[in-house]
Design an enzyme around this catalytic site. Structure first.
Site, PDB file in Angstrom:
ATOM      1  CG  ASP A  97      -7.239   2.995  -0.800  1.00  0.00           C
ATOM      2  OD1 ASP A  97      -7.682   1.896  -0.639  1.00  0.00           O
ATOM      3  OD2 ASP A  97      -7.485   3.951   0.237  1.00  0.00           O
TER       4      ASP A  97
ATOM      5  CE  LYS B 124      -4.459   0.626   0.214  1.00  0.00           C
ATOM      6  NZ  LYS B 124      -5.424  -0.028  -0.367  1.00  0.00           N
TER       7      LYS B 124
HETATM    8  P1  NDP Z   1     -12.995   7.514  -2.958  1.00  0.00           P
HETATM    9  O1  NDP Z   1     -11.891   8.693  -2.746  1.00  0.00           O
HETATM   10  O2  NDP Z   1     -13.540   7.703  -4.325  1.00  0.00           O
HETATM   11  O3  NDP Z   1     -14.277   8.035  -1.760  1.00  0.00           O
HETATM   12  C1  NDP Z   1     -14.090   7.997  -0.485  1.00  0.00           C
HETATM   13  C2  NDP Z   1     -15.299   8.402   0.052  1.00  0.00           C
HETATM   14  O4  NDP Z   1     -15.154   8.269   1.574  1.00  0.00           O
HETATM   15  C3  NDP Z   1     -15.682  10.035  -0.037  1.00  0.00           C
HETATM   16  O5  NDP Z   1     -17.086   9.885  -0.178  1.00  0.00           O
HETATM   17  C4  NDP Z   1     -14.900  10.722   1.111  1.00  0.00           C
HETATM   18  O6  NDP Z   1     -15.667  11.796   1.425  1.00  0.00           O
HETATM   19  C5  NDP Z   1     -15.182   9.590   2.223  1.00  0.00           C
HETATM   20  N1  NDP Z   1     -14.115   9.823   3.331  1.00  0.00           N
HETATM   21  C6  NDP Z   1     -12.866   9.536   3.053  1.00  0.00           C
HETATM   22  N2  NDP Z   1     -12.325   9.964   4.100  1.00  0.00           N
HETATM   23  C7  NDP Z   1     -13.075  10.381   4.949  1.00  0.00           C
HETATM   24  C8  NDP Z   1     -13.259  10.714   6.207  1.00  0.00           C
HETATM   25  N3  NDP Z   1     -11.912  10.838   6.949  1.00  0.00           N
HETATM   26  N4  NDP Z   1     -14.233  10.971   7.064  1.00  0.00           N
HETATM   27  C9  NDP Z   1     -15.471  10.913   6.188  1.00  0.00           C
HETATM   28  N5  NDP Z   1     -15.563  10.506   4.747  1.00  0.00           N
HETATM   29  C10 NDP Z   1     -14.484  10.016   4.404  1.00  0.00           C
HETATM   30  O7  NDP Z   1     -12.415   6.195  -2.230  1.00  0.00           O
HETATM   31  P2  NDP Z   1     -12.813   4.673  -2.606  1.00  0.00           P
HETATM   32  O8  NDP Z   1     -14.194   4.746  -2.692  1.00  0.00           O
HETATM   33  O9  NDP Z   1     -12.092   4.069  -3.396  1.00  0.00           O
HETATM   34  O10 NDP Z   1     -12.480   4.103  -0.991  1.00  0.00           O
HETATM   35  C11 NDP Z   1     -13.573   4.003   0.019  1.00  0.00           C
HETATM   36  C12 NDP Z   1     -12.871   2.845   0.921  1.00  0.00           C
HETATM   37  O11 NDP Z   1     -13.029   1.783   0.211  1.00  0.00           O
HETATM   38  C13 NDP Z   1     -11.791   3.062   1.390  1.00  0.00           C
HETATM   39  O12 NDP Z   1     -11.722   2.790   2.795  1.00  0.00           O
HETATM   40  C14 NDP Z   1     -10.814   2.455   0.644  1.00  0.00           C
HETATM   41  O13 NDP Z   1      -9.526   1.930   1.331  1.00  0.00           O
HETATM   42  C15 NDP Z   1     -11.762   1.152   0.490  1.00  0.00           C
HETATM   43  N6  NDP Z   1     -11.332   0.284  -0.762  1.00  0.00           N
HETATM   44  C16 NDP Z   1     -11.311   0.750  -2.067  1.00  0.00           C
HETATM   45  C17 NDP Z   1     -10.970   0.132  -3.130  1.00  0.00           C
HETATM   46  C18 NDP Z   1     -10.887   0.832  -4.468  1.00  0.00           C
HETATM   47  O14 NDP Z   1     -10.750  -0.139  -5.548  1.00  0.00           O
HETATM   48  N7  NDP Z   1     -11.029   1.919  -4.565  1.00  0.00           N
HETATM   49  C19 NDP Z   1     -10.839  -1.383  -2.960  1.00  0.00           C
HETATM   50  C20 NDP Z   1     -11.135  -1.867  -1.705  1.00  0.00           C
HETATM   51  C21 NDP Z   1     -11.373  -1.028  -0.611  1.00  0.00           C
HETATM   52  P3  NDP Z   1     -14.700  12.962   0.996  1.00  0.00           P
HETATM   53  O15 NDP Z   1     -14.631  13.310  -0.439  1.00  0.00           O
HETATM   54  O16 NDP Z   1     -15.505  14.314   1.554  1.00  0.00           O
HETATM   55  O17 NDP Z   1     -13.377  12.853   1.621  1.00  0.00           O
HETATM   56  O1  2IT Z   2      -7.930  -1.550  -0.782  1.00  0.00           O
HETATM   57  C1  2IT Z   2      -7.748  -2.344  -1.852  1.00  0.00           C
HETATM   58  O2  2IT Z   2      -8.050  -3.452  -1.952  1.00  0.00           O
HETATM   59  C2  2IT Z   2      -7.752  -1.377  -2.782  1.00  0.00           C
HETATM   60  N1  2IT Z   2      -7.414  -0.150  -2.759  1.00  0.00           N
HETATM   61  C3  2IT Z   2      -7.448  -1.854  -4.354  1.00  0.00           C
HETATM   62  C4  2IT Z   2      -6.113  -2.085  -4.659  1.00  0.00           C
HETATM   63  C5  2IT Z   2      -5.795  -2.527  -5.868  1.00  0.00           C
HETATM   64  O3  2IT Z   2      -4.507  -2.887  -6.133  1.00  0.00           O
HETATM   65  O4  2IT Z   2      -6.472  -2.886  -6.936  1.00  0.00           O
END
Ligand code: NDP
Ligand code: 2IT
Length: 473
Positions: free
Chosen positions: A173, A133
């Site tokens: 992420d 990561k």
């Molecule tokens: P994005 O950046 O697309 O969206 C994140 C969302 O979460 C936004 O709505 C953001 O709001 C909110 N958010 C982030 N930090 C905070 C905080 N500290 N307090 C409140 N709201 C918050 O990210 P993803 O959708 O990709 O990721 C969301 C979660 O999913 C994370 O935990 C990530 O690690 C996990 N994840 C993502 C994957 C991927 O493929 N993208 C895969 C597996 C897991 P704001 O815009 O206001 O910050």
């Molecule tokens: O938390 C996760 O699994 C991710 N943000 C996706 C990682 C990836 O390599 O696609």
């Protein structure tokens, strides 16, 4: 080694804390896995799983580098300095694999917790990927496209010498999506002087990305939830009047709370709605927007545009059609009723209080879209209150699994259709559920998917490390 299992667990945590002082989130993630694996340690026979755990909990490599990037405000240009991180945690099963996070809350502890979780998640996919990561402190809110591009380019200047298709393959992420991956890939190619598509995943399909990678985490979250609904026969929890039609369409009539409004939240919502469910909330760091009857397709389209094009706040959604905005509140504070909760924002968003609200609101299934969205005490509480708890390492693995499918397509120099990728993704999520369930069942705890997922992931890495000679004198 002498001592009871509890004493050895304490000792492992104490030693790790000594080597990584002040890293709370990392310790939380390690403790969660370590304590959940007790039934495995109690039945370890000739194996030394505890000894192996202390090896696996130490990252193979931690890379830190300086990142300098400009911003251009009303007062003129400013140069910022921050620390870039890449934690190459474990390569037992393949090249380091995991996303990059750009967010103001990033720290070494956050990146290590995410890298640690990624090891077991990636193992569960049964694909050849190790765990890693990275990221840096950066707040994309209010930044221009050029400012974001320059940050991405400067980050890649520090990172490029440490990554490669067979070494370490970053992806997105929080704060890193298709746009940022494009800018980072562009800079990588410039620095190396040649294209090498397999170095990053989550690329646009315009230059080597896989179909359905943007959708994959959210869709996968819903696919694995469906598997759990089938296995645990969820119909019996529904009142008689809500059962009509559910057998043909598993989400029909179910109320679903989703937090976040980014990549994971958007596509989880899209799939839930496609399957007939009602999505009743979205949120961001400034507040929550709710709908008692469920968001309409048009409202979901508006959210996609707001977040992916306009890059605005959920407060800007038009509230005319039955939507209500709750400034400064998280979804879990509001005491809403639901059947299913899909936390998809960030770590530790569901505290004990939030978990109590969920239970009081009739929630019977929690599937984690975000990484470690539930505090350890809230997980313990939820497991006694809801019927189905699917931990993040299993529930959100669809994203990284599809990243591994992107790597496979890039190596083979071909592309699969959306239908092919979707079928593979569904198969992988079904298999992850079956693996976690079977492992839990083998230890006589068929309801305990937290144990099942952690144990199955851990055992895969353990076996590889043992065979590689990493666990012996
Ligand atoms: P994005 O950046 O697309 O969206 C994140 C969302 O979460 C936004 O709505 C953001 O709001 C909110 N958010 C982030 N930090 C905070 C905080 N500290 N307090 C409140 N709201 C918050 O990210 P993803 O959708 O990709 O990721 C969301 C979660 O999913 C994370 O935990 C990530 O690690 C996990 N994840 C993502 C994957 C991927 O493929 N993208 C895969 C597996 C897991 P704001 O815009 O206001 O910050
Ligand atoms: O938390 C996760 O699994 C991710 N943000 C996706 C990682 C990836 O390599 O696609």
């Amino acid at each position: 080694m002498a001592g009871t299992i509890e004493e050895r667990i304490e000792e492992i945590l104490r030693a790790l804390k000594g080597r990584h002082p002040g890293q709370e989130e990392f310790m939380q993630a390690v403790e969660e896995v370590l304590v959940s694996l007790k039934p495995l340690f109690e039945n370890q026979g000739e194996e030394d799983y505890l000894g192996a755990f202390s090896v696996i909990a130490e990252p193979e490599r931690v890379i830190k580098f300086r990142v300098q990037y400009p911003t251009f405000g009303p007062e003129g240009a400013e140069l910022h300095t921050t620390t870039g991180y890449r934690v190459q945690f474990n390569s037992a099963l393949g090249p380091y694999k995991g996303g990059l996070r750009f967010h103001p809350s990033v720290s070494e502890s956050i990146i290590k917790f995410l890298g640690f979780e990624q090891i077991f998640k990636n193992a569960l996919t049964n694909l050849p990927i190790g765990g890693g990561k990275g990221g840096c402190v950066f707040d994309p809110k209010g930044k221009s496209d050029s400012e974001v591009r320059m940050l991405c380019e400067h980050f890649m200047k520090g990172l490029y010498r440490h990554i490669g298709p067979n070494l370490d393959v970053p992806a997105g992420d929080i704060g890193v999506g298709g746009r940022e991956i494009g800018y980072m890939y562009g800079e990588y190619v410039r620095l190396k002087g040649q294209p090498d598509m397999g170095v990053l995943t989550g690329k646009s399909t315009d230059f080597g990305g896989s179909k359905l990678r943007p959708e994959a985490t959210g869709y996968g979250l819903v696919y694995i939830t469906l598997e759990a609904l089938k296995k645990y026969n969820h119909y019996r929890y529904l009142p008689e009047e809500r059962r009509a039609g559910v057998a043909e369409n598993c989400f029909k009539g179910l109320k679903v709370l989703i937090s976040g409004s980014g990549n994971v939240a958007q596509f989880a919502a899209q799939k839930v709605m496609e399957l007939g469910g009602q999505v009743c909330s979205f949120s961001d760091s400034t507040g929550t927007i709710t709908s008692t009857e469920g968001f309409s397709e048009d409202q979901l389209k508006e959210l996609f545009h707001l977040k992916n094009v306009k890059r605005g706040r959920v407060s800007e959604m038009s509230t005319a059609e039955g939507l209500e905005y709750h400034a400064g509140k998280s979804v879990w504070e509001l005491g809403l009723n639901c059947d299913i909760a899909l936390p998809s924002a960030t770590q530790n968003e569901i505290t004990l209080e939030g978990a109590k609200n969920l239970a009081a609101g009739g929630c019977w299934c929690v599937a984690e879209g975000a990484n470690m969205p539930t505090t350890n005490e809230a997980v313990d509480y939820l497991k006694t209150k809801v019927d189905i708890y699917i931990p993040a390492k299993a529930a959100n693995a669809g994203g990284v699994a599809t990243s591994a499918l992107e790597m496979a397509q890039n190596s083979a120099r071909l592309f699969w259709s959306s239908e092919e990728v979707d079928e593979k993704l569904n198969g992988i999520m079904t298999n992850i559920f079956a693996t976690a369930y079977k492992t839990a069942q083998e230890f006589d705890r068929p309801w305990d998917l937290q144990f099942g997922a952690n144990a199955a992931g851990f055992l895969k890495v353990y076996k590889a490390y043992k065979a590689m000679g990493y666990l012996k004198f």
